[in-house]
Scaffold this active site. Structure first.
Site, PDB file in Angstrom:
ATOM      1  N   MET A 173      61.118  21.667  94.180  1.00  0.00           N
ATOM      2  CA  MET A 173      60.501  21.977  92.897  1.00  0.00           C
ATOM      3  C   MET A 173      61.594  22.130  91.843  1.00  0.00           C
ATOM      4  SD  MET A 173      57.353  24.417  94.010  1.00  0.00           S
ATOM      5  CE  MET A 173      56.551  24.240  92.435  1.00  0.00           C
TER       6      MET A 173
ATOM      7  N   LYS B  50      60.918  15.851  88.508  1.00  0.00           N
ATOM      8  CA  LYS B  50      60.116  14.697  88.954  1.00  0.00           C
ATOM      9  C   LYS B  50      59.112  14.277  87.883  1.00  0.00           C
ATOM     10  CE  LYS B  50      58.756  16.943  92.600  1.00  0.00           C
ATOM     11  NZ  LYS B  50      59.576  18.147  92.378  1.00  0.00           N
ATOM     12  N   SER B  51      58.378  15.235  87.349  1.00  0.00           N
ATOM     13  CA  SER B  51      57.353  14.909  86.346  1.00  0.00           C
ATOM     14  C   SER B  51      57.977  14.385  85.060  1.00  0.00           C
ATOM     15  CB  SER B  51      56.485  16.133  86.061  1.00  0.00           C
ATOM     16  OG  SER B  51      55.821  16.541  87.239  1.00  0.00           O
TER      17      SER B  51
ATOM     18  N   CYS C  32      70.395  30.276 101.452  1.00  0.00           N
ATOM     19  CA  CYS C  32      69.610  31.235 100.655  1.00  0.00           C
ATOM     20  C   CYS C  32      68.166  31.298 101.153  1.00  0.00           C
ATOM     21  CB  CYS C  32      69.675  30.872  99.174  1.00  0.00           C
ATOM     22  SG  CYS C  32      71.312  31.185  98.439  1.00  0.00           S
TER      23      CYS C  32
ATOM     24  N   GLU D  52      52.969  14.249  92.266  1.00  0.00           N
ATOM     25  CA  GLU D  52      52.425  15.058  93.367  1.00  0.00           C
ATOM     26  C   GLU D  52      52.063  14.180  94.573  1.00  0.00           C
ATOM     27  OE1 GLU D  52      52.813  18.176  93.046  1.00  0.00           O
ATOM     28  OE2 GLU D  52      52.988  18.357  90.876  1.00  0.00           O
TER      29      GLU D  52
END
Length: 195
Positions: free
Chosen positions: A11, A15-16, A184, A86
């Site tokens: 995320m 990408k968008s 992490c 997506e």
């Protein structure tokens, strides 16, 4: 020659925004572009590809029952390119339909999505895009906590604690998920609030 592309990332890797940029470049060349996005993504507005940077683009939604080949062939103007946001929410059958769109109809298809969920399992769409795509590219971003490359999505509960089990799909943005490195992912104990 048309190809099936899969651009994946964690995320918050853009990408968008990449879809919006590619669509703009094609449209100024008078190329017919079809943009698709999952109807599951209701973080902003269903039927739009939107970026955290504030840019957005109208899109046609798909769900698990959408027959993508029929959808494309019944367009008023057959597209020269298809951009899918997506893409992790595609089914195996839909990915195979995309191969038909590319191979039999010579239409380029560019898919953008997450590779793995927040429990580090492949999404169905991602799994089959990794198998069937002609070209696979990782879009990179940094870990939210350190400067290593982010390769995982860490989900948090409402109290800011990491979640390592549960349902695969839980729609959310920076209030619920952060891109992190493997170290992490295993060791973070609290949510670091986005600015």
């Amino acid at each position: 020659m048309a190809k099936l592309f899969f651009h994946y990332s964690t995320m918050s890797a853009g990408k968008s925004l990449e879809i919006i940029k590619v669509a703009y470049n094609y449209e100024v060349q008078d190329k017919q572009v079809l943009i698709l996005t999952s109807e599951l993504d209701n973080r902003y507005e269903v039927g739009k590809v939107w970026s955290r940077t504030g840019f957005e683009k109208e899109a046609v939604t798909f769900n698990k029952q959408t027959h993508l080949l029929e959808l494309v062939l019944h367009c008023e103007n057959i597209p020269t390119s298809i951009l899918i946001d997506e893409a992790q929410f595609l089914t195996k059958e839909q990915v195979i339909q995309l191969t038909e769109i590319v191979d039999k109809h010579n239409i380029t298809v560019m898919c953008y999505g997450l590779k793995n969920d927040s429990f580090n399992e492949l999404f169905e769409g991602s799994k089959y895009l990794l198998i069937y795509a002609d070209n696979i590219k990782e879009l990179k971003t940094e870990c939210w906590y350190c400067h290593k490359k982010a390769i995982m999505n860490l989900r948090f509960n409402e109290q800011g604690k990491p979640i390592y089990s549960g349902k695969q799909v839980d729609i959310g943005g920076n209030e619920k998920y952060l891109p992190v490195c493997r170290n992490c992912y295993k060791n973070v104990t609290h949510f670091k609030q986005p600015k």
